[in-house]
Design a protein around this motif. Structure first.
Motif, PDB file in Angstrom:
ATOM      1  N   ARG A  51       4.625   9.388  -5.426  1.00 51.52           N
ATOM      2  CA  ARG A  51       4.911   9.011  -4.036  1.00 51.52           C
ATOM      3  C   ARG A  51       3.707   9.230  -3.131  1.00 51.52           C
ATOM      4  O   ARG A  51       3.384   8.386  -2.298  1.00 51.52           O
ATOM      5  CB  ARG A  51       6.126   9.771  -3.504  1.00 51.52           C
ATOM      6  CG  ARG A  51       7.459   9.183  -3.993  1.00 51.52           C
ATOM      7  CD  ARG A  51       8.655   9.831  -3.331  1.00 51.52           C
ATOM      8  NE  ARG A  51       8.856  11.173  -3.870  1.00 51.52           N
ATOM      9  CZ  ARG A  51       8.849  12.291  -3.135  1.00 51.52           C
ATOM     10  NH1 ARG A  51       8.690  12.254  -1.842  1.00 51.52           N
ATOM     11  NH2 ARG A  51       9.017  13.463  -3.696  1.00 51.52           N
ATOM     12  N   LYS A  52       3.042  10.378  -3.279  1.00 54.76           N
ATOM     13  CA  LYS A  52       1.864  10.664  -2.455  1.00 54.76           C
ATOM     14  C   LYS A  52       0.748   9.669  -2.762  1.00 54.76           C
ATOM     15  O   LYS A  52       0.045   9.220  -1.861  1.00 54.76           O
ATOM     16  CB  LYS A  52       1.351  12.094  -2.683  1.00 54.76           C
ATOM     17  CG  LYS A  52       2.092  13.116  -1.903  1.00 54.76           C
ATOM     18  CD  LYS A  52       1.855  12.948  -0.412  1.00 54.76           C
ATOM     19  CE  LYS A  52       2.541  14.043   0.363  1.00 54.76           C
ATOM     20  NZ  LYS A  52       2.398  13.874   1.801  1.00 54.76           N
ATOM     21  N   GLY A  53       0.591   9.337  -4.034  1.00 58.45           N
ATOM     22  CA  GLY A  53      -0.434   8.367  -4.411  1.00 58.45           C
ATOM     23  C   GLY A  53      -0.187   7.008  -3.788  1.00 58.45           C
ATOM     24  O   GLY A  53      -1.101   6.382  -3.240  1.00 58.45           O
ATOM     25  N   ILE A  54       1.054   6.568  -3.825  1.00 61.23           N
ATOM     26  CA  ILE A  54       1.410   5.266  -3.233  1.00 61.23           C
ATOM     27  C   ILE A  54       1.229   5.304  -1.722  1.00 61.23           C
ATOM     28  O   ILE A  54       0.629   4.405  -1.123  1.00 61.23           O
ATOM     29  CB  ILE A  54       2.848   4.870  -3.616  1.00 61.23           C
ATOM     30  CG1 ILE A  54       2.920   4.544  -5.115  1.00 61.23           C
ATOM     31  CG2 ILE A  54       3.323   3.683  -2.776  1.00 61.23           C
ATOM     32  CD1 ILE A  54       4.335   4.413  -5.655  1.00 61.23           C
ATOM     33  N   MET A  55       1.728   6.365  -1.093  1.00 64.40           N
ATOM     34  CA  MET A  55       1.618   6.469   0.369  1.00 64.40           C
ATOM     35  C   MET A  55       0.153   6.515   0.798  1.00 64.40           C
ATOM     36  O   MET A  55      -0.259   5.819   1.730  1.00 64.40           O
ATOM     37  CB  MET A  55       2.336   7.711   0.871  1.00 64.40           C
ATOM     38  CG  MET A  55       2.274   7.872   2.369  1.00 64.40           C
ATOM     39  SD  MET A  55       3.230   9.327   2.852  1.00 64.40           S
ATOM     40  CE  MET A  55       2.687   9.536   4.512  1.00 64.40           C
ATOM     41  N   CYS A  56      -0.655   7.313   0.121  1.00 66.36           N
ATOM     42  CA  CYS A  56      -2.060   7.445   0.478  1.00 66.36           C
ATOM     43  C   CYS A  56      -2.779   6.106   0.299  1.00 66.36           C
ATOM     44  O   CYS A  56      -3.572   5.701   1.148  1.00 66.36           O
ATOM     45  CB  CYS A  56      -2.725   8.532  -0.358  1.00 66.36           C
ATOM     46  SG  CYS A  56      -4.355   9.018   0.241  1.00 66.36           S
ATOM     47  N   ALA A  57      -2.476   5.411  -0.787  1.00 63.50           N
ATOM     48  CA  ALA A  57      -3.094   4.101  -1.021  1.00 63.50           C
ATOM     49  C   ALA A  57      -2.743   3.131   0.099  1.00 63.50           C
ATOM     50  O   ALA A  57      -3.604   2.401   0.607  1.00 63.50           O
ATOM     51  CB  ALA A  57      -2.657   3.544  -2.372  1.00 63.50           C
ATOM     52  N   GLU A  58      -1.477   3.132   0.512  1.00 57.76           N
ATOM     53  CA  GLU A  58      -1.041   2.212   1.576  1.00 57.76           C
ATOM     54  C   GLU A  58      -1.674   2.562   2.926  1.00 57.76           C
ATOM     55  O   GLU A  58      -2.117   1.673   3.653  1.00 57.76           O
ATOM     56  CB  GLU A  58       0.480   2.207   1.676  1.00 57.76           C
ATOM     57  CG  GLU A  58       1.132   1.524   0.496  1.00 57.76           C
ATOM     58  CD  GLU A  58       2.649   1.595   0.513  1.00 57.76           C
ATOM     59  OE1 GLU A  58       3.231   2.316   1.350  1.00 57.76           O
ATOM     60  OE2 GLU A  58       3.265   0.931  -0.333  1.00 57.76           O
ATOM     61  N   VAL A  59      -1.726   3.836   3.259  1.00 57.46           N
ATOM     62  CA  VAL A  59      -2.306   4.256   4.537  1.00 57.46           C
ATOM     63  C   VAL A  59      -3.812   3.967   4.552  1.00 57.46           C
ATOM     64  O   VAL A  59      -4.343   3.454   5.546  1.00 57.46           O
ATOM     65  CB  VAL A  59      -2.020   5.753   4.816  1.00 57.46           C
ATOM     66  CG1 VAL A  59      -2.814   6.250   6.018  1.00 57.46           C
ATOM     67  CG2 VAL A  59      -0.532   5.968   5.041  1.00 57.46           C
ATOM     68  N   CYS A  60      -4.487   4.262   3.454  1.00 56.71           N
ATOM     69  CA  CYS A  60      -5.929   3.991   3.386  1.00 56.71           C
ATOM     70  C   CYS A  60      -6.208   2.497   3.468  1.00 56.71           C
ATOM     71  O   CYS A  60      -7.148   2.065   4.138  1.00 56.71           O
ATOM     72  CB  CYS A  60      -6.521   4.569   2.102  1.00 56.71           C
ATOM     73  SG  CYS A  60      -6.704   6.359   2.133  1.00 56.71           S
TER      74      CYS A  60
END
Length: 124
Positions: A51-60
């Motif tokens: 989840r953190k990986g997906i969220m971070c990818a989307e925000v970046c």
């Protein structure tokens, strides 16, 4: 302020903006890869990493798009987006620190957070 000083500040602003966008792109890629390597049916800690990986990818990715826009974007909107990206990257790095094999992704997240901090400093 002299013309040379204004020009130097503009160059620094553009360099920091580009460095931030580039770091966001690298972080988005690393986080997306990290998220794809985690078993979606894994234990709770693996789900958090995914989840953190997906969220971070989307925000970046979103931050990179904002920084890449040629149209005049409200400086306050840029500041909010970059600060959000910085926070998400730091949170993600912390989560990746706890996950075996994710040290490189945590490092990329921290580099992105630093680039965001540097750019925020340029904004003043």
């Amino acid at each position: 302020m002299t013309s040379t000083t204004s020009q130097q500040e503009l160059f620094r602003f553009l360099e920091d903006r580009f460095a931030c966008a580039q770091a966001c792109t690298e972080c988005a890629r690393a986080c997306a890869v990290r998220a794809s390597l985690v078993d979606p049916d894994g234990v709770e800690n693996q789900e958090l990493v995914r989840r953190k990986g997906i969220m971070c990818a989307e925000v970046c990715d979103a931050t990179c798009r904002v920084l890449s826009e040629q149209n005049q974007v409200d400086e306050e909107a840029i500041r909010v987006q970059v600060e959000w990206c910085r926070q998400v990257c730091l949170e993600s790095a912390h989560v990746f620190d706890e996950h075996p094999g994710a040290a490189e992704t945590a490092k990329v997240c921290r580099a992105c957070a630093k680039a965001c901090t540097d750019f925020l400093t340029t904004l003043g």
